[in-house]
Design a protein around this motif. Structure first.
Motif, mmCIF file in Angstrom:
data_model
loop_
_atom_site.group_PDB
_atom_site.id
_atom_site.type_symbol
_atom_site.label_atom_id
_atom_site.label_comp_id
_atom_site.label_asym_id
_atom_site.label_seq_id
_atom_site.Cartn_x
_atom_site.Cartn_y
_atom_site.Cartn_z
ATOM 1 N N ASP A 104 0.803 -1.226 0.000
ATOM 2 C CA ASP A 104 0.000 0.000 0.000
ATOM 3 C C ASP A 104 0.835 1.274 0.000
ATOM 4 O OD1 ASP A 104 -2.169 -1.710 0.052
ATOM 5 O OD2 ASP A 104 -2.408 -1.574 2.230
ATOM 6 N N THR A 107 0.718 4.357 -5.927
ATOM 7 C CA THR A 107 -0.462 5.054 -6.443
ATOM 8 C C THR A 107 -0.311 5.202 -7.953
ATOM 9 O OG1 THR A 107 -0.638 6.314 -4.383
ATOM 10 C CG2 THR A 107 -1.911 7.103 -6.279
ATOM 11 N N PRO A 127 -6.236 3.430 -6.605
ATOM 12 C CA PRO A 127 -6.065 3.623 -5.168
ATOM 13 C C PRO A 127 -4.621 3.331 -4.745
ATOM 14 C CG PRO A 127 -7.089 1.506 -5.589
ATOM 15 C CD PRO A 127 -6.981 2.198 -6.921
ATOM 16 N N LYS A 129 -2.768 1.172 -3.149
ATOM 17 C CA LYS A 129 -2.947 -0.179 -2.651
ATOM 18 C C LYS A 129 -2.128 -1.137 -3.496
ATOM 19 C CE LYS A 129 -6.947 -2.053 -3.320
ATOM 20 N NZ LYS A 129 -8.393 -2.329 -3.191
ATOM 21 N N ASP A 369 -10.810 -5.080 -4.161
ATOM 22 C CA ASP A 369 -11.534 -3.899 -4.633
ATOM 23 C C ASP A 369 -12.914 -4.258 -5.164
ATOM 24 O OD1 ASP A 369 -12.112 -1.839 -7.075
ATOM 25 O OD2 ASP A 369 -10.988 -0.870 -5.460
#
Length: 445
Positions: A104, A107, A127, A129, A369
């Motif tokens: 994470d 981006t 995102p 992640k 997601d």
């Protein structure tokens, strides 16, 4: 921002009861591999030129990226907004340093190239992640989403474009990757149709009821100037024999008289052309024939009332167990939506729409997601129903939502319907073992 005519027409359908339903979806990682999804997306390969951050001290990387473009609506109308998802399945670049990158901290951003009937590009973002990335290891797959408004009818092609991987760990670093020989191969095509102009024709009656054979004044506006306009009675979904013809003036208005004799009349319409159509007409405006015929001696007049009901839905259950997938392999976790029954007993002219949207799937230390959930809808109409339901398009459900089933506006609507869907959750390969759950919320309007 004001509503477009298309949005206004669609909003008219939704001035009815709205009911909410939710179904919990769960998938277990670490079990048997699920069967593949029924409709595989189009994956394309294209050469890319990636420039590592200067601090890495390594030359640019020329390699091959594998990408995929999906949309939430492959058959939009001009003026519709289409959601685009750009998935980089296999990036050309890798971690440029010996330092392992934690989860994470990545981006992604990028572009999707439009061609054919509409040109330009769509900005997409993803995102923050990602799975952990070992030193000098390949970057994991990632997805980015964005939207564009359809401005022209015809086939619109979508091709993967440039993308950038931004990492936020110790330092803020970027690895931009550009398509070497743009445009990349076409990954998805949508076919747009013209949005017809809004029908602003309107109708008013001099009275809402009358005795059999009485004349009612019919006034219309916004018809085609000089057009011949038919005035007609309606009995439910059928036209009666009570008709008259008027001519619209230079401003598109008219005032005429219609003699209504059919005792079953429930409304009056006015239209241009040889037959009634909602696109070139107005109404129906409610009209009742008051049957005041005297009752003969020794007789009794019997009357009854049919009351309008409601628009409602029910579910066969509120939990769905999707099939398990293997850690390290991932893939399609599939299952069937619990059957939804829609009952439209309103008896009015409005149709209905059943939509769904889903949350992210949460589990032990990770998330899947919402955009990974797709469905293939189906619907069936109970025999004798005035309306006929239509299944929504197969594709991504996601947090933005998609249509499961619908029924159009008509002179007389109603009936019973069942809606189902085949569900498929695309589980990333190295999702940590455990159970992941998301909530699919259904809305009937």
């Amino acid at each position: 921002m004001g509503a477009t005519p298309q949005r206004i027409r669609r909003t008219r359908k939704r001035h009815w009861t709205a009911l909410l339903g939710a179904a919990a979806l769960a998938v277990t990682a670490g079990g048997a591999l699920a069967a593949p999804a029924t409709a595989a997306p189009v994956d394309v390969d294209y050469p890319t030129h990636c420039v590592p951050p200067p601090i890495a001290g390594i030359p640019p990387i020329d390699g091959t990226t594998t990408g995929r473009i999906t949309v939430d609506n492959a058959a939009p109308e001009v003026g519709d907004t289409v959601t685009v998802t750009y998935t980089v399945i296999k990036p050309a670049a890798s971690n440029p340093t010996d330092l392992a990158l934690p989860a994470d901290i990545m981006t992604p951003t990028g572009k999707v190239t439009l061609g054919g009937a509409q040109t330009g590009s769509v900005t997409v973002t993803g995102p923050r992640k990602n799975d952990p990335v070992p030193g000098k290891g390949p970057f994991p797959a990632f997805s980015m989403t964005g939207t564009f408004t359809v401005t022209a009818p015809g086939a619109i092609t979508l091709s993967p474009g440039d993308y950038n991987i931004h990492t936020s760990y110790i330092l803020e670093l970027d690895t931009p990757c550009t398509v070497t020989d743009p445009p990349a191969p076409v990954s998805e095509t949508v076919t747009a149709t013209d949005d017809p102009p809004a029908n602003t024709r309107a109708l008013a009656l001099g009275s809402a009821s009358g005795a059999p054979g009485a004349a009612v004044t019919v006034t219309g506006t916004h018809f085609t100037p000089g057009a011949s306009v038919t005035l007609a009675g309606r009995s439910g979904a059928a036209q009666t024999a009570d008709t008259a013809t008027v001519t619209a003036n230079a401003q598109g208005g008219f005032s005429g008289s219609l003699v209504v004799s059919d005792r079953t009349t429930t409304g009056i319409v006015a239209y241009e052309g040889g037959a009634w159509s909602a696109e070139r007409g107005a109404g129906p405006v409610a009209y009742a024939v008051v049957d005041d015929t005297p009752v003969p001696d020794g007789s009794q007049k019997l009357t009854t009332t049919v009351r309008a009901g409601t628009l409602s839905m029910s579910q066969a259950g509120d939990a769905v167990r999707l099939s398990a997938v293997d850690f390290g392999t991932g893939g399609a976790s599939t299952g069937d939506l619990r059957t939804v029954t829609v009952k439209d007993f309103r008896g009015g002219p409005a149709g209905w729409s059943l939509t769904g949207k889903v949350t992210d799937f949460t589990g032990p230390g990770a998330r899947i997601d919402a955009g990974k959930l797709s469905w293939t809808p189906a619907c069936a109409t109970e025999a004798g129903s005035p309306s006929t339901c239509r299944a929504g398009s197969a594709g991504v459900v996601g947090s933005a939502g998609a249509t499961l089933a619908s029924a159009p506006d008509a002179t007389l609507t109603g009936g019973e319907f069942t809606a189902d869907a085949r569900l498929s959750l695309d589980v990333p390969a190295f999702t940590p073992p455990g159970t992941y759950s998301g909530v699919l919320t259904l809305t009937l309007t």
